[in-house]
Design a protein around this motif. Structure first.
Motif, PDB file in Angstrom:
ATOM      1  N   ILE A  24      43.540  48.020  31.049  1.00 36.78           N
ATOM      2  CA  ILE A  24      42.870  46.721  31.160  1.00 36.78           C
ATOM      3  C   ILE A  24      41.686  46.785  32.119  1.00 36.78           C
ATOM      4  N   GLY A  25      41.831  47.588  33.173  1.00 32.24           N
ATOM      5  CA  GLY A  25      40.759  47.627  34.168  1.00 32.24           C
ATOM      6  C   GLY A  25      39.590  48.483  33.747  1.00 32.24           C
ATOM      7  N   GLU A  36      39.587  51.104  30.419  1.00 32.73           N
ATOM      8  CA  GLU A  36      39.354  51.602  29.062  1.00 32.73           C
ATOM      9  C   GLU A  36      38.853  50.518  28.111  1.00 32.73           C
ATOM     10  N   VAL A  37      39.256  49.256  28.314  1.00 31.24           N
ATOM     11  CA  VAL A  37      38.740  48.224  27.404  1.00 31.24           C
ATOM     12  C   VAL A  37      37.232  48.055  27.562  1.00 31.24           C
ATOM     13  N   PHE A  38      36.690  48.502  28.683  1.00 34.15           N
ATOM     14  CA  PHE A  38      35.242  48.421  28.865  1.00 34.15           C
ATOM     15  C   PHE A  38      34.549  49.675  28.351  1.00 34.15           C
ATOM     16  N   GLY A  39      35.324  50.667  27.967  1.00 32.66           N
ATOM     17  CA  GLY A  39      34.723  51.885  27.442  1.00 32.66           C
ATOM     18  C   GLY A  39      34.852  53.074  28.361  1.00 32.66           C
ATOM     19  N   THR A  97      42.587  47.524  41.225  1.00 36.92           N
ATOM     20  CA  THR A  97      43.203  46.720  40.171  1.00 36.92           C
ATOM     21  C   THR A  97      44.686  47.048  40.098  1.00 36.92           C
ATOM     22  N   MET A 119      31.926  52.082  33.329  1.00 39.42           N
ATOM     23  CA  MET A 119      31.629  50.806  32.680  1.00 39.42           C
ATOM     24  C   MET A 119      32.546  49.692  33.157  1.00 39.42           C
ATOM     25  N   ASN A 120      33.462  50.012  34.039  1.00 39.91           N
ATOM     26  CA  ASN A 120      34.420  48.990  34.466  1.00 39.91           C
ATOM     27  C   ASN A 120      33.776  48.015  35.445  1.00 39.91           C
ATOM     28  N   VAL A 121      34.423  46.875  35.606  1.00 44.71           N
ATOM     29  CA  VAL A 121      33.889  45.837  36.487  1.00 44.71           C
ATOM     30  C   VAL A 121      34.570  45.894  37.847  1.00 44.71           C
ATOM     31  N   LEU A 122      35.894  46.034  37.827  1.00 48.32           N
ATOM     32  CA  LEU A 122      36.632  46.082  39.087  1.00 48.32           C
ATOM     33  C   LEU A 122      37.033  47.524  39.383  1.00 48.32           C
ATOM     34  N   VAL A 160      30.426  52.788  40.685  1.00 48.70           N
ATOM     35  CA  VAL A 160      30.408  52.009  39.442  1.00 48.70           C
ATOM     36  C   VAL A 160      30.453  50.518  39.728  1.00 48.70           C
ATOM     37  N   THR A 161      31.361  50.129  40.632  1.00 53.53           N
ATOM     38  CA  THR A 161      31.595  48.702  40.800  1.00 53.53           C
ATOM     39  C   THR A 161      30.802  48.102  41.960  1.00 53.53           C
ATOM     40  N   LEU A 207      37.605  43.383  45.675  1.00 53.15           N
ATOM     41  CA  LEU A 207      37.668  42.938  44.278  1.00 53.15           C
ATOM     42  C   LEU A 207      36.726  41.761  44.047  1.00 53.15           C
ATOM     43  N   PHE A 266      48.343  49.711  33.571  1.00 57.28           N
ATOM     44  CA  PHE A 266      47.595  48.453  33.533  1.00 57.28           C
ATOM     45  C   PHE A 266      46.152  48.669  33.968  1.00 57.28           C
TER      46      PHE A 266
END
Lengths: 197, 397
Positions: B162-163, B165-168, B180, B172-175, B331-332, B370, B158
């Motif tokens: 979702i945390g 790879e969907v951001f690339g 997560t 590039m992740n947000v959280l 990153v975050t 978070l 997950f």
């Protein structure tokens, strides 16, 4: 003290977006740029802060069963009255913004008049009735809910501005990734759920 | 070691453009650069770099800094096991029990996470990012020793998909990815990650009067019944002085595998700060945010939890671990220097607020980080805006 904790509660704990999922349409659509999001957030704060107490007065003195000004029970008019007040207020905000900041007016576009049907605004008024707030509580609640909405949409906009450097898969670009971010933000906002002030 | 290089060179054409396994080029490249430094140099035109540090070395430094926590966690898992079951044990026995419980979690986390990364990188044809080297180690360290392995796997997938790879991918992740994973487990399978799950018991009987509650749990239940928190900590009946201040500082207490020892986290912090990988501003501001908030609560003192001495807050729970390894995630976290102070301070303050005010969660550091991850871009936005304004003013004068 009670009012302060109600205010904090309505900003964070009972956040319109993350606790009730109200007003999602403009939350997702007007969060591309921080400056626009601040504009919409301020408009929502203004409208909520004005309409909730006004609707409280109407509910208390006109609509409610046994209200002092009208002898008959007009509760069935609640929705239409609330919406009428909200629409009038939005019209006012629209005229002010068009006059003061045409740039913001342009970037908000259709979503400015659409505040009238923003679920979080009508939701604010209905929650106020449901929870039996007093006039002072209703004002604080309106302001707090609006601030909660503004905070959420501005944070989302900042994340989406940063997202320009990301490499999002084609199928998820735009709304898809925004939905995912909203979910992740929801996890983070869960830190407040359960706090009893 | 020459033969490895020749082997790689021989196989390389297979993976390059036009080769048989062209699809798997990035898989090959990831292994090659793991073994040898890439031959790429900076071109004549463009930015010049003066240090050969790349993402792999950067990430490995963080992994190295986590090794004290991991080793201590392995020992402590065994230590707690023998305390709870009332047996005498040698160092080796403790390490053995610890290895037996902790190693599978580490292996599952790395195996599942890396195969997810490899799969996605191959499908999307992007280079494999090394970020998971750190995440894969952080995930086991924030889990209780008794966590079912399949849950570790689900949470890892997950978090990676979702945390991140969907951001690339990495950067590039947000959280924070590891958090997560933990938050996912916390909300999806709460009974395996909260309550009295921290000590691995095996199938042995526990000693009389045993309770697996962590210090945070003890304090929360004491303050809800109006007892003094410090008194409740010092009067654990089944084990003398289990929750004394020094025990909590050194970490001889139940808790997530890697989070119990403040000392080990500080050693890790020293490594991170010395190598320049972690931001000292964030670490310092998290601790001071927590201390100041807790101290203000001491002054207010409306309930027993508020009266808990401020320095106790710094050694219980995962505050130190979170401050050192998770809040500093480059990153975050906030990117601007001023923003880092605000970001860290708010994490510390929120942690104490959640601990004291939110009965639903005994520990606050996870959700505090978070939440600030969500607001970090906003902090940066305003700091950058203020910088621009200041410079514009200077320019026009």
């Amino acid at each position: 003290m009670n009012l302060i904790s109600l205010g904090i509660e309505s900003i964070f704990v009972k956040n319109m977006i993350f606790a009730y999922f109200l007003g999602m349409c403009s939350f997702l659509a007007v969060s591309k740029k921080v400056s626009t999001a601040i504009g919409l957030g301020a408009a929502v704060i203004f409208v909520l802060t004005i309409t909730t107490p006004i609707n409280w007065l109407i509910q208390e003195y006109i609509l409610k069963e046994g209200a002092s000004l009208v002898a008959v029970d007009l509760t069935f008019l609640q929705y239409i009255m609330f919406i009428a007040i909200i629409a009038a207020m939005v019209q006012l905000v629209e005229m002010v913004i068009e006059k003061v900041s045409p740039a913001l007016y342009g970037s908000l576009g259709i979503f400015l008049p659409l505040i009238a049907v923003n679920c979080s605004i009508l939701g604010g008024s209905l929650f106020m009735v449901q929870r039996d707030y007093t006039l002072a509580e209703a004002s604080v609640f309106g302001f707090g809910s609006g601030t909660g909405f503004a905070l959420a949409i501005i944070a989302l906009a900042a994340i989406r501005e940063k997202l320009r450097y990301s490499n999002v898969p084609n199928g998820l670009k735009g709304l898809g990734i925004t939905m995912l971010i909203t979910g992740l933000m929801g996890i983070a906002f869960k830190s407040f759920i359960g706090i009893a002030l | 070691m020459k033969f490895v290089r020749t082997f790689l060179d021989k196989k390389k054409p297979l993976f390059e453009k036009g080769g048989k396994y062209e699809r798997f080029y990035y898989l090959f490249e990831a292994h090659e650069t793991l073994l040898y430094a890439p031959k790429l140099t900076t071109p004549n035109k463009g930015a010049q770099i003066r240090d050969a540090i790349d993402l792999k070395r950067f990430m490995i430094t963080v992994v190295i800094s986590m090794i004290p926590c991991l080793l201590f966690g392995i020992w402590n898992t065994g230590h707690q096991h023998f305390l709870a079951t009332g047996q005498e044990a040698e160092l080796l026995d403790k390490l053995l029990i610890g290895l037996q419980t902790v190693l599978p979690i580490v292996i599952v986390s790395y195996a599942v996470g890396l195969s997810t990364e490899f799969t996605i990188a191959t499908i999307r044809q992007h280079p494999i990012n090394e970020g998971f080297l750190v995440t894969g180690m952080l995930i086991p360290l924030v889990m209780p020793a008794t966590i079912p392995l399949w849950q570790v796997a689900v949470a890892t997938i997950f978090a990676v998909v979702i945390g991140k790879e969907v951001f690339g991918g990495t950067g590039m992740n947000v959280l924070n990815v590891a958090l997560t994973a933990r938050a996912f487990l916390y909300f999806a399978y709460p009974s395996q990650i909260s309550g009295e799950v921290w000590t691995y018991l095996g199938d042995l009987e526990v000693v009389q009067g045993y309770s697996g509650a962590t210090p945070l749990g003890v304090i929360a239940s004491a303050s809800s019944s109006g007892q003094s928190a410090v008194h409740a900590l010092s009067s654990i009946s089944w084990q003398q002085d289990l929750y004394s201040f020094s025990n909590m500082f050194f970490g001889f207490i139940p808790g997530s595998i890697g989070e119990t020892s403040v000392l080990m986290a500080l050693i890790g912090a020293a490594i991170l700060i010395f190598t320049g990988v972690g931001s000292w501003k964030i670490i310092v501001s998290v601790f001071s945010g927590a201390y100041i908030t807790a101290y203000l609560f001491n002054l207010i003192g409306a309930n027993e939890y508020m009266l808990l001495p401020a320095h106790y807050h710094l050694v219980i729970g995962g505050l130190a671990f979170g401050a050192v390894y998770m809040a500093t995630d480059p990153v975050t976290a906030a990117q601007t220097e001023k923003g880092k102070w605000i970001y860290g301070f708010l994490i510390g303050a929120l942690t104490i607020l959640i601990r004291v005010f939110n009965p639903a969660y005994p520990e606050g550091i996870m959700l505090a980080i978070l939440l600030m991850n969500v607001f970090a871009p906003l902090i940066d936005y305003f700091i950058v805006g203020a910088n621009k304004k200041r410079r514009l003013k200077r320019a026009t004068v």
